[in-house]
Scaffold this motif. Structure first.
Motif, PDB file in Angstrom:
ATOM      1  N   LEU A   4     -38.144 -25.525  43.281  1.00  0.00           N
ATOM      2  CA  LEU A   4     -37.673 -24.717  44.395  1.00  0.00           C
ATOM      3  C   LEU A   4     -36.954 -25.593  45.411  1.00  0.00           C
ATOM      4  O   LEU A   4     -37.267 -26.785  45.549  1.00  0.00           O
ATOM      5  N   ASN A   5     -36.014 -25.001  46.145  1.00  0.00           N
ATOM      6  CA  ASN A   5     -35.330 -25.743  47.197  1.00  0.00           C
ATOM      7  C   ASN A   5     -35.854 -25.365  48.573  1.00  0.00           C
ATOM      8  O   ASN A   5     -35.210 -25.652  49.592  1.00  0.00           O
ATOM      9  N   ALA A   6     -37.030 -24.731  48.610  1.00  0.00           N
ATOM     10  CA  ALA A   6     -37.643 -24.314  49.872  1.00  0.00           C
ATOM     11  C   ALA A   6     -39.035 -24.922  49.981  1.00  0.00           C
ATOM     12  O   ALA A   6     -39.723 -25.114  48.975  1.00  0.00           O
ATOM     13  N   ASN A   7     -39.441 -25.221  51.212  1.00  0.00           N
ATOM     14  CA  ASN A   7     -40.800 -25.732  51.403  1.00  0.00           C
ATOM     15  C   ASN A   7     -41.794 -24.575  51.396  1.00  0.00           C
ATOM     16  O   ASN A   7     -41.415 -23.396  51.352  1.00  0.00           O
ATOM     17  N   THR A  65     -41.388 -21.813  54.032  1.00  0.00           N
ATOM     18  CA  THR A  65     -40.264 -20.918  53.763  1.00  0.00           C
ATOM     19  C   THR A  65     -40.596 -19.957  52.634  1.00  0.00           C
ATOM     20  O   THR A  65     -40.235 -18.775  52.673  1.00  0.00           O
ATOM     21  N   VAL A  66     -41.298 -20.448  51.622  1.00  0.00           N
ATOM     22  CA  VAL A  66     -41.719 -19.563  50.525  1.00  0.00           C
ATOM     23  C   VAL A  66     -42.622 -18.453  51.069  1.00  0.00           C
ATOM     24  O   VAL A  66     -42.492 -17.286  50.687  1.00  0.00           O
ATOM     25  N   ASN A  99     -40.452 -15.975  52.800  1.00  0.00           N
ATOM     26  CA  ASN A  99     -39.741 -15.168  51.804  1.00  0.00           C
ATOM     27  C   ASN A  99     -40.656 -14.114  51.196  1.00  0.00           C
ATOM     28  O   ASN A  99     -40.244 -12.978  50.946  1.00  0.00           O
ATOM     29  N   ASP A 103     -35.354 -16.131  46.028  1.00  0.00           N
ATOM     30  CA  ASP A 103     -34.941 -16.429  47.404  1.00  0.00           C
ATOM     31  C   ASP A 103     -35.304 -17.855  47.800  1.00  0.00           C
ATOM     32  O   ASP A 103     -34.764 -18.393  48.772  1.00  0.00           O
ATOM     33  N   SER A 104     -36.233 -18.460  47.066  1.00  0.00           N
ATOM     34  CA  SER A 104     -36.670 -19.831  47.361  1.00  0.00           C
ATOM     35  C   SER A 104     -35.989 -20.863  46.476  1.00  0.00           C
ATOM     36  O   SER A 104     -36.372 -22.029  46.471  1.00  0.00           O
ATOM     37  N   GLY A 105     -34.980 -20.424  45.697  1.00  0.00           N
ATOM     38  CA  GLY A 105     -34.170 -21.369  44.944  1.00  0.00           C
ATOM     39  C   GLY A 105     -34.321 -21.336  43.442  1.00  0.00           C
ATOM     40  O   GLY A 105     -33.670 -22.114  42.730  1.00  0.00           O
TER      41      GLY A 105
END
Length: 256
Positions: free
Chosen positions: A45-48, A51-52, A55, A94-96
């Motif tokens: 994922l590209n979100a921490n 952020t997850v 989302n 949405d989290s990558g």
């Protein structure tokens, strides 16, 4: 700190409980659980984790509006798994994540993990309070806006046997604050008069509103205690006002 409003003189014949935030809490954030499951399936994922979680919350709200009560209204409804599959997919994308087989495996993994105690833990004082109520021969039930996995979680945590009835919104067909889910539960407990019943929950707009509209008393625990106190001071016309009490279930022993 306790605030008691019209409660202490009730002749209690039944106590019902909310599930999440009242009996159990998540062991870690949704973001951490989802990120770990994604990683175990080779998804980067590209979100921490924060952020997850955000989302997840956003997509939960959207999907709940699109398909209320975990999709129970759908003609081909069998379980909440399809609803949760959609939610996990949207959250991870949405989290990558790419929408692929790994996401599907992650959704299935999470659905079954959340039916166990892997991601859930008991709230402090829960088991002791349930034991005291059982020793007092007070019938207990769970009334929850959740799906058919609720009894499984309670069993894995070792408390399902305390309850004579576990009624979820999916099984009943409507979400709290529908007063009917509370009244149906009291019927299952032996036609208990709502005036002799108390509901314990953590949300004013679902637990308190539904229980009091059904004629029950209500105790609000957790983060909404202060808002409940404020509301209670403005609801003197309510025939059965609710009660804001404590941050966990330990001090509720005082009411038995």
């Amino acid at each position: 700190m306790k605030t008691i409003i019209g409660f202490s003189h009730r002749n209690i014949k039944a106590v019902t409980f909310d599930f999440g935030g009242t009996l159990v809490n998540l062991r870690c954030s949704v973001g951490e659980s989802y990120a770990n499951a994604a990683k175990s399936n080779g998804i980067r994922l590209n979100a921490n984790e924060k952020t997850v979680s955000l989302n997840f919350a956003r997509n939960f709200k959207i999907l709940s509006a699109e398909s209320p009560n975990f999709g129970h209204h759908l003609k081909d409804y069998d379980s909440g798994e399809g609803w949760w599959d959609t939610l996990v997919r949207r959250t991870l994308i949405d989290s990558g994540a790419d929408d692929n087989a790994a996401v599907s495996r992650t959704a299935t993994q999470l659905y079954y993990e959340f039916s166990t105690d892997k991601h859930w833990e008991l709230i402090p004082g829960c088991r002791r309070l349930l034991g005291l109520l059982k020793d007092a021969n007070i019938p207990l039930a769970v009334v929850s806006n959740s799906d058919e996995r609720t009894s499984s979680v309670l069993s894995h945590l070792g408390i399902n046997d305390f309850f004579r009835c576990v009624l979820t919104s999916v099984e009943y067909g409507a979400l709290k604050p529908d007063r009917g889910i509370f009244l149906s539960t009291l019927t299952k407990l032996g036609n208990v008069n709502p005036l002799n019943a108390i509901h314990i929950g953590n949300e004013v707009n679902t637990d308190c509103l539904g229980a009091t509209n059904a004629g029950m008393g209500c105790i609000i625990v957790g983060d909404e205690c202060l808002s409940a106190q404020h509301s209670a001071s403005h609801t003197s016309s309510n025939k059965h006002p609710f009660h804001s009490t404590v941050p966990d279930l330990i001090a509720l022993e005082l009411f038995i």
